[in-house]
Design a protein around this motif. Structure first.
Motif, short mmCIF file in Angstrom:
data_model
loop_
_atom_site.label_atom_id
_atom_site.label_comp_id
_atom_site.label_asym_id
_atom_site.label_seq_id
_atom_site.Cartn_x
_atom_site.Cartn_y
_atom_site.Cartn_z
N CYS A 44 0.83 -1.20 0.00
CA CYS A 44 0.00 0.00 0.00
C CYS A 44 0.87 1.25 0.00
O CYS A 44 2.10 1.20 0.11
N ALA A 45 0.24 2.40 -0.11
CA ALA A 45 0.96 3.68 -0.21
C ALA A 45 1.85 3.92 1.02
O ALA A 45 2.96 4.42 0.90
N ALA A 48 4.84 1.75 0.81
CA ALA A 48 5.72 2.24 -0.26
C ALA A 48 6.49 3.47 0.19
O ALA A 48 7.59 3.75 -0.30
N HIS B 17 -3.63 5.49 -3.72
CA HIS B 17 -2.48 6.33 -4.11
C HIS B 17 -1.14 5.62 -3.98
O HIS B 17 -0.09 6.27 -4.03
N SER B 18 -1.16 4.32 -3.84
CA SER B 18 0.10 3.56 -3.81
C SER B 18 0.87 3.77 -5.11
O SER B 18 2.09 3.90 -5.10
N GLU B 20 1.12 6.34 -6.96
CA GLU B 20 1.86 7.61 -6.95
C GLU B 20 3.09 7.53 -6.04
O GLU B 20 4.16 8.04 -6.38
N VAL B 21 2.91 6.88 -4.89
CA VAL B 21 4.03 6.80 -3.94
C VAL B 21 5.12 5.87 -4.48
O VAL B 21 6.32 6.17 -4.39
N LEU B 22 4.73 4.75 -5.07
CA LEU B 22 5.70 3.82 -5.65
C LEU B 22 6.53 4.53 -6.72
O LEU B 22 7.74 4.38 -6.81
N LYS B 24 7.02 7.77 -7.00
CA LYS B 24 7.85 8.81 -6.36
C LYS B 24 9.11 8.22 -5.78
O LYS B 24 10.21 8.76 -5.95
N VAL B 25 8.99 7.09 -5.08
CA VAL B 25 10.15 6.48 -4.43
C VAL B 25 11.11 5.91 -5.47
O VAL B 25 12.31 6.15 -5.43
#
Lengths: 694, 158
Positions: A44-45, A48, B17-18, B20-22, B24-25
């Motif tokens: 999940c976000a 991550a 929003h995973s 977007e975060v994936l 970004k990282v």
């Protein structure tokens, strides 16, 4: 340099998903769910965003000892040697003056708690607490009162369910990655989803049926469903005959709680309740009415969870595939479990300070109730509690009314926070022991019970960048100083070897995937051979422990007060990108959602001339007020306002989150005194707030 | 059109929003900009049920991308043979013409490098036989990395 794959365990929420971390030159390049696990790579976000903790300039880089007053924010940096000596010496003094029982611990439970419990047992204190009075305590006690085992005696077989009901479980925003995927797989195969809530969540938007319920009337709704199932003989009669004790009492009790009666209480039509009950019956026994994960909401939340378990039982779902099968453990796979570190020491025979198990006989004395332990600090009744260690736990944000809590904590001689990030509790402590973030630490080996029990291991993905230490390093360091040689381990490998000694598993067995399965096939325990853990071996509608404490097993429904003019019931919950307050300051998640908004019903907003995005002030009796933007929607009950929990940090060291958004928990004045006497959970949604346009 | 596409299964997406975060990282995208977006608009169905209208916005890697001819330095280009639309950082001067030309403003300006960044479907991962970060670890496996009209070999094997 090549990319190395490290298997570990996420630490961004309490689910602890298995992860795979790609590391190159000591830097994290990518993080995902463990592809060898049921997650198949998914994460999940929040998981991550874990790497955001590593280079965060707000990180606590060294042990800190308070200089000024508590909460003043004046700190002195210290070495680990000095900090551990300081804490150990203070603990020794407190123990000498007031006894071992005067030490209190709290954490957030979970699969690594054995080490913490060992430490507390080693000290000789019975006062190990967890966070659960703000979480699943009501659910746990509801299960205990019926089945004789707690909420983890059964699991949720979402993948094989035919109808899932979410009443106090927002499954698609309070995310457990495996549960989410299992439910979506089931829905892809035709499983129906019903959501009962005071507002439309993402879960509601995915549901086949959404019932917008008047806040605080869930118990009335559930009683009517039981009435309908019994009245129309929709329940599983064979199952009830075989497994129920006191069924007649239940039948008599719900006689007057008709769907028509419930319509007047809940706002949900009798016709809807009837068709819903019939649909549930058609799907039995593959039905899961989720009893709740976090259900510390109302003074009757215990009864909400209890009636949910009763409904699942009436549908024959307890112990059924696609329902709530019995939890399989290593022993059910013909294997030996991990050796418990806590068993190195005898269980203290002292009474608990919070009264669990003796003053409150129906309350599980395992983790007790932290709000009552805090009360004991203040009153010194039944005895003085003088030292408190908060491990990865932030009660000043998780429990209501931090000002009242700070008063309760005044009598402590020592308050220690073991934490990987700043929190309100750490800021108020005497000593801050900076835990390595989970990507930089290893933990004790843990067991995951369920359909496919397995052992799993958290290894450090990268080395600590600063003066941070793992939990075992901190606790074993304290143990050595306190003369607890039995848990003064020198290395994590020694701990792992101790845990694994009877299992036939070696540390090397974790190397290829980070997991060691104990079975190939799912283990569904045979219903016919099963015994409930109650005295009768059956599901007991009348619970002796509760009845003997003067608490009715079947409590007549009582109306709650409605909010007066200009007032609203404060409700709160989760979103996909934050785990309560402890992720708000994470640089990546802060960017996703830097502040919360206030959900308010369209008609109510119109009465107050509040438009979409307007700033509003939320306050409680001049005690606390905060300003945030309004999210005007028809999809929230007019009596309620809602905000995501955990905002409004008062900790300047959280440079991003500081003063961002509004703190729901500060709107709950006197909340430490308002709790569900039957289930032990604090009742966080029994508060009214005033809303005004700014 | 590139030979690849990212497909969203709207029934599985929970707008967590995973993705977007994936992204970004993995791409070390600085704060303030995002190379992809998941957008959800709350709606109410005719029966009165709440619903979400969901859209995933990575780069589409268009067959005739507006960003490429708009670039005055030749930094934006289509890679052959797979048709990925990429930025050659050595040539980019960060003028933002590509951003303005793209109907979805996909290319973003990175203040730290002074150059443009865009969704490249994680080309380094593709070249190592992997899938884009957002697809690999999507919370619900709602994103699929597909070849035109057929699933990628990696997905088939999974």
């Amino acid at each position: 340099m090549t990319i190395e794959k490290k298997f570990s365990v996420c630490g961004m929420c309490s689910v602890r998903c298995p992860i795979q971390v790609d590391v190159q030159d000591g830097d994290i390049k990518f993080i995902q769910g463990n592809p060898h696990s049921p997650l198949k790579g998914a994460l999940c976000a929040r998981g991550a965003a874990g790497p955001g903790l590593i280079k965060d300039p707000d990180r606590i880089r060294t042990p800190l000892i308070r200089q000024g007053e508590r909460g003043q924010g004046k700190w002195r940096e210290s070495s680990w040697e000095e900090a551990l000596d300081y804490v150990a010496d203070k603990l020794k003094t407190v123990i000498k003056d007031y006894g071992s029982r005067s030490v209190l611990w709290s954490d957030r439970g979970g699969p690594f708690r054995d080490l913490h419990q060992a430490f507390m047992r080693g000290l000789g204190s019975p006062n190990y607490c967890n966070h659960d009075a703000t979480c699943a305590r009501n659910v746990h006690h509801a299960a205990l009162s019926l089945f004789g085992f707690g909420r983890k005696g059964v699991l949720y077989d979402l993948k094989n369910a035919k109808h899932v009901v979410l009443q106090t479980r927002n499954i698609f925003e309070a995310i457990n990655v495996k549960e989410v995927n299992d439910l979506l797989d089931a829905m892809g195969n035709g499983c129906r989803l019903t959501v009962i809530d005071v507002r439309s969540t993402v879960s509601a938007a995915k549901a086949d049926r959404f019932l917008l319920i008047k806040p605080g009337t869930d118990y009335a709704f559930n009683l009517a469903v039981i009435h309908e199932l019994i009245d129309k003989k929709l329940y599983d009669q064979d199952y009830v005959k075989k497994w129920f004790k006191d069924f007649q009492s239940l039948e008599n009790f719900v006689r007057d709680y008709t769907p028509e009666w419930a319509q007047g209480k809940t706002g949900i039509s009798a016709q809807e309740i009837r068709s819903f009950a019939a649909e549930l019956a058609a799907a039995r026994p593959s039905v899961i009415w989720h009893p709740g994960w976090m259900n510390a909401r109302y003074t009757d939340s215990f009864y909400v969870s209890r009636t949910i378990y009763i409904i699942n039982s009436l549908l024959g779902a307890i112990g059924a595939k696609g329902g709530l099968p019995f939890m399989a453990k290593p022993g059910d796979c013909g294997r030996k479990g991990l050796k418990a570190l806590a068993n190195k020491f005898p269980k203290p025979d002292e009474k608990r300070a919070d009264g669990a198990g003796w003053k409150h006989k129906h309350i599980d004395s395992g983790p007790g109730l932290l709000h009552l332990a805090f009360k004991a600090i203040e009153t010194e009744d039944p005895y003085p509690v003088k030292a408190y260690i908060a491990y990865r736990h932030d009660p000043l944000m998780a429990f209501p009314d931090p000002e009242a809590q700070k008063k309760m904590l005044e009598k402590l001689d020592l308050m220690v926070s073991v934490t990987f990030s700043w929190s309100a509790t750490a800021w108020h402590s005497d000593v801050v022991l900076p835990l390595s973030p989970y990507l930089e630490r290893e933990s004790v080996i843990a067991t995951k019970n369920g359909l496919k029990p397995h052992f799993f291991i958290r290894q450090r993905a990268i080395e600590p960048r600063h003066e941070n230490r793992s939990d075992w390093e901190i606790l074993c360091g304290l143990a050595r100083r306190l003369g607890l040689e039995a848990m003064a381990f020198d290395s994590i490998e020694d701990i792992w070897k101790f845990q694994l000694q009877d299992t036939g598993v070696s540390i090397e067995d974790f190397e290829t995937t980070g997991l060691v399965p104990l079975t190939d096939k799912p283990v569904y325990l045979d219903q016919d051979k099963f015994q409930f853990k109650t005295e009768s071996g059956k599901i007991e509608i009348l619970a002796p422990k509760w009845e003997n404490s003067g608490i009715p097993s079947l409590k007549p429904y009582q109306d709650k007060p409605s909010p007066g003019p200009g007032l609203f019931r404060i409700t709160f919950g989760r979103c996909g990108v934050h785990t309560q307050g402890h992720t708000i300051n994470n640089p990546i998640l802060f960017e996703q959602m830097p502040e919360n908004v206030l959900w308010i019903n369209t008609d109510k907003a119109a009465e107050m001339d509040i438009a979409q995005g307007d700033m509003v002030r939320v306050s409680v009796n001049g005690y606390y007020s905060g300003q945030l933007k309004a999210r005007v929607t028809e999809l929230i009950h007019p009596e309620a306002v809602f905000m995501v929990h955990g905002f409004g940090s008062q900790v300047p060291a959280e440079t991003r989150a500081f003063k961002k958004g509004v703190a729901d928990f500060r709107l709950m004045k006197g909340g430490m005194e308002i709790w569900d006497q039957a289930g032990g959970g604090v009742a966080l949604q029994e508060h009214f707030v005033k809303v005004e346009k700014v | 059109m590139s030979k690849y596409r990212i497909k969203l299964d709207r029934d599985r997406c929970i707008v967590c929003h995973s993705c977007e975060v994936l992204c970004k990282v993995k791409n070390e995208t600085p704060a303030g900009i995002s190379l992809n977006q998941i957008i959800a608009e709350p709606q109410v169905s005719e029966e009165g049920y709440p619903r979400l209208k969901i859209k995933y916005q990575p780069c589409l890697h268009c067959k005739k991308p507006e960003c490429v001819p708009a670039c005055p330095t030749g930094a934006l280009y289509i890679r052959e043979p797979d048709g990925l639309v990429l930025v050659n950082e050595d040539l980019c001067d960060g003028c933002m013409e590509c951003h303005d030309a793209c109907p979805w403003n996909v290319p973003r300006f990175n203040e730290h490098t002074g150059k443009m960044m865009k969704c490249d479907f994680c080309v380094d991962r593709i070249d190592s036989g992997l899938e884009p970060a957002c697809v690999t670890a999507c919370t619900t496996h709602a994103l699929d990395f597909v070849l035109a009209k057929k699933k990628s070999a990696a997905k088939k094997a999974a």
